[in-house]
Write an enzyme that holds these catalytic residues in place. Structure first.
Site, PDB file in Angstrom:
ATOM      1  CB  SER A 261      13.687  54.515  20.486  1.00 42.68           C
ATOM      2  OG  SER A 261      12.383  54.322  20.752  1.00 42.68           O
ATOM      3  CE  LYS A 265      10.219  59.542  22.219  1.00 45.42           C
ATOM      4  NZ  LYS A 265       9.383  58.923  21.269  1.00 45.42           N
ATOM      5  CD1 TRP A 352       5.676  52.899  20.517  1.00 46.51           C
ATOM      6  CD2 TRP A 352       3.377  52.909  21.085  1.00 46.51           C
ATOM      7  NE1 TRP A 352       5.357  53.256  21.920  1.00 46.51           N
ATOM      8  CE2 TRP A 352       4.061  53.293  22.139  1.00 46.51           C
ATOM      9  CE3 TRP A 352       2.292  52.729  20.793  1.00 46.51           C
ATOM     10  CZ2 TRP A 352       3.057  53.708  23.180  1.00 46.51           C
ATOM     11  CZ3 TRP A 352       1.145  53.065  21.788  1.00 46.51           C
ATOM     12  CH2 TRP A 352       1.783  53.450  23.149  1.00 46.51           C
ATOM     13  CG  HIS A 402      11.297  50.551  18.082  1.00 43.71           C
ATOM     14  ND1 HIS A 402      10.837  51.963  17.620  1.00 43.71           N
ATOM     15  CD2 HIS A 402      11.691  50.785  19.270  1.00 43.71           C
ATOM     16  CE1 HIS A 402      11.383  52.613  18.623  1.00 43.71           C
ATOM     17  NE2 HIS A 402      11.907  52.188  19.643  1.00 43.71           N
TER      18      HIS A 402
HETATM   19  C1  GCU Z   1       8.767  53.468  24.553  1.00 42.82           C
HETATM   20  C2  GCU Z   1       8.035  54.854  24.064  1.00 42.82           C
HETATM   21  C3  GCU Z   1       8.656  55.600  22.896  1.00 42.82           C
HETATM   22  C4  GCU Z   1      10.063  55.482  22.936  1.00 42.82           C
HETATM   23  C5  GCU Z   1      10.393  54.024  23.120  1.00 42.82           C
HETATM   24  C6  GCU Z   1      12.126  53.950  23.132  1.00 42.82           C
HETATM   25  O1  GCU Z   1       8.243  52.664  23.345  1.00 42.82           O
HETATM   26  O2  GCU Z   1       6.703  54.849  24.068  1.00 42.82           O
HETATM   27  O3  GCU Z   1       8.099  56.832  22.867  1.00 42.82           O
HETATM   28  O4  GCU Z   1      10.508  55.953  21.746  1.00 42.82           O
HETATM   29  O5  GCU Z   1       9.958  53.596  24.060  1.00 42.82           O
HETATM   30  O6  GCU Z   1      12.841  54.968  23.586  1.00 42.82           O
HETATM   31  O7  GCU Z   1      12.377  52.612  22.948  1.00 42.82           O
END
Ligand code: GCU
Length: 421
Positions: A261, A265, A352, A402
């Site tokens: 997540s 990144k 998402w 997720h």
């Molecule tokens: C939120 C956010 C995402 C991210 C996620 C996470 O959902 O919008 O961009 O990847 O958190 O880090 O759990």
């Protein structure tokens, strides 16, 4: 959260935010756009050789992402000292050597410390390692009572018993499901993890964390092209590799950056910034990670920059609801990892994060891997769920939400065995 509360809360958020209510989950509504060519320079010159890629195109793409997306690190800051706080040669049911190593950094009269928790396979002289951040402290990834509890700021989380932004014993072992430590050790790899909040607390406040050590006089916020939190966390991973080079139990030429997540990144940007990472894994990294921004499917740039204004550099706001103006897209970020092995993974219920956008990104990055005679995602047709494609660039979409699961780890280990040499 109970389904009803969740529904009420989603409804509330959706009705509050016009941007969120516009979220597109319909493939037929994805706008048509030209995919920026990784092998065409900004001046329109076609790149045909590794030499030209490395000399011209890679640097210009890298600088674009550095100045306009993640933000650049103002200056070099190396480890001031490290301390092995604790070590046990008979940890994890006798399978592992455990170490907890604190790295310390000093500048501007300030000190930042963070602790790496290491589990290394006992019977290996120099172990390759997976390095990845955790969301709620090193003690959450294991039931192991010897793992220290961080005193850094943490996001409150009712189900983990985290109140007053303070981590406690209550959350020990709460995230063991995401960390297949035993499988990793059995496969001959080590695991290194760090609580990301020790490098930079995940809140829109730039007075704390690593940023404050590198300000110029009277500065209290990064400049528009300077690092947000993702770049700060990536920096922390890079410095961990500096330590690994000094640890005789670790094979620092085989460190694989892993992240889920927002921390996926982070692993991508770390892997781009530092070629010492021998492989990179993006688990459900989504918007601003592996997913292509111009598709505007699921989370968009305006939404992410609004909800998490501290993650990217301020210059990135220029592309909010203006993805058309972006001269790059995230497949070019992935291409910057070439020729090193890269694994992009999605989850079916994680719309998402735009699984198709993550897949296509891996596909479009593959042309740069071809320059090096490596294979990646050759097809534009997404594989079926739970049918991974393994190559130097790998991809899978698994059933479920997720998350990070044993299935994900089993595949990462298989791919690492085959490609991270
Ligand atoms: C939120 C956010 C995402 C991210 C996620 C996470 O959902 O919008 O961009 O990847 O958190 O880090 O759990």
């Amino acid at each position: 959260m109970k389904p009803l509360t969740c529904f009420v809360c989603c409804f509330f958020i959706l009705s509050m935010s016009p941007l969120l209510s516009q979220t597109n989950y319909d493939e037929s509504k994805v706008p048509s756009f030209e995919v920026p060519d990784p092998l065409m320079t900004f001046k329109g010159k076609k790149i045909k050789t590794v030499k030209k890629w490395e000399k011209t195109r890679r640097p210009e793409l890298f600088h674009f992402f550095e100045n306009n997306v993640y933000g650049k690190i103002p200056k070099t800051l190396k480890i001031d000292s490290y301390t092995i706080l604790e070590q046990d040669d008979n940890a994890f049911n006798g399978k592992a050597k455990r170490k907890q190593v604190e790295l310390s950094f000093k500048n501007n009269g300030k000190t930042l410390r963070y602790t790496i928790l290491l589990y290394l396979p006992k019977n290996k002289v120099k172990a390759p390692v997976f390095l990845g951040y955790n969301f709620y402290g090193n003690h959450t990834i294991t039931e192991d009572k010897a793992v220290f509890i961080s005193s850094a700021w943490a996001n409150n989380n009712e189900s983990f018993g985290i109140e007053n932004n303070t981590l406690t014993e209550v959350s020990r072992g709460k995230r063991t499901n995401r960390w297949a430590v035993e499988k990793i050790l059995d496969a001959g790899y080590g695991l290194a993890t760090i609580y990301y909040g020790e490098v930079d607390p995940d809140k829109n406040d730039f007075t704390d964390g690593i940023h404050s050590l590198l300000y110029q006089q009277d500065q209290n916020h990064p400049k528009p092209d300077e690092w947000g939190s993702i770049a700060a966390w990536s920096w922390g991973m890079v410095r961990a590799v500096d330590y690994f080079e000094k640890d005789p139990d670790i094979d620092a030429s085989k460190v694989i950056a892993f992240g889920h997540s927002r921390l996926g990144k982070t692993s991508l940007w770390a892997g781009v910034m530092d070629k010492r990472f021998a492989g990179v894994i993006s688990n459900d990294s989504g918007c601003g990670g592996a997913a292509m921004s111009k598709r505007k499917f699921g989370e968009t740039l305006a939404v992410i920059n609004d909800r998490f204004p501290h993650w990217f550099c301020d210059n990135f706001n220029e592309y909010n609801e203006n993805e058309e103006a972006l001269p790059v897209d995230q497949h070019q970020l992935l291409a910057l990892i070439a020729p090193r092995p890269l694994y992009v993974a999605s989850a079916q219920e994680d719309q998402w994060a735009d699984p198709r956008g993550e897949f296509l990104s891996a596909h479009y990055a593959t042309q740069v891997y071809h320059l090096y005679d490596k294979e990646g995602i050759e097809t534009m047709e997404m594989p079926k769920v739970n049918e991974p494609i393994h190559n130097t660039v790998s991809y899978h979409i698994r059933t479920g939400k997720h998350d990070v699961t044993d299935y994900d780890w089993e595949n990462y280990i298989k791919w690492a065995n085959a490609y991270v040499k």
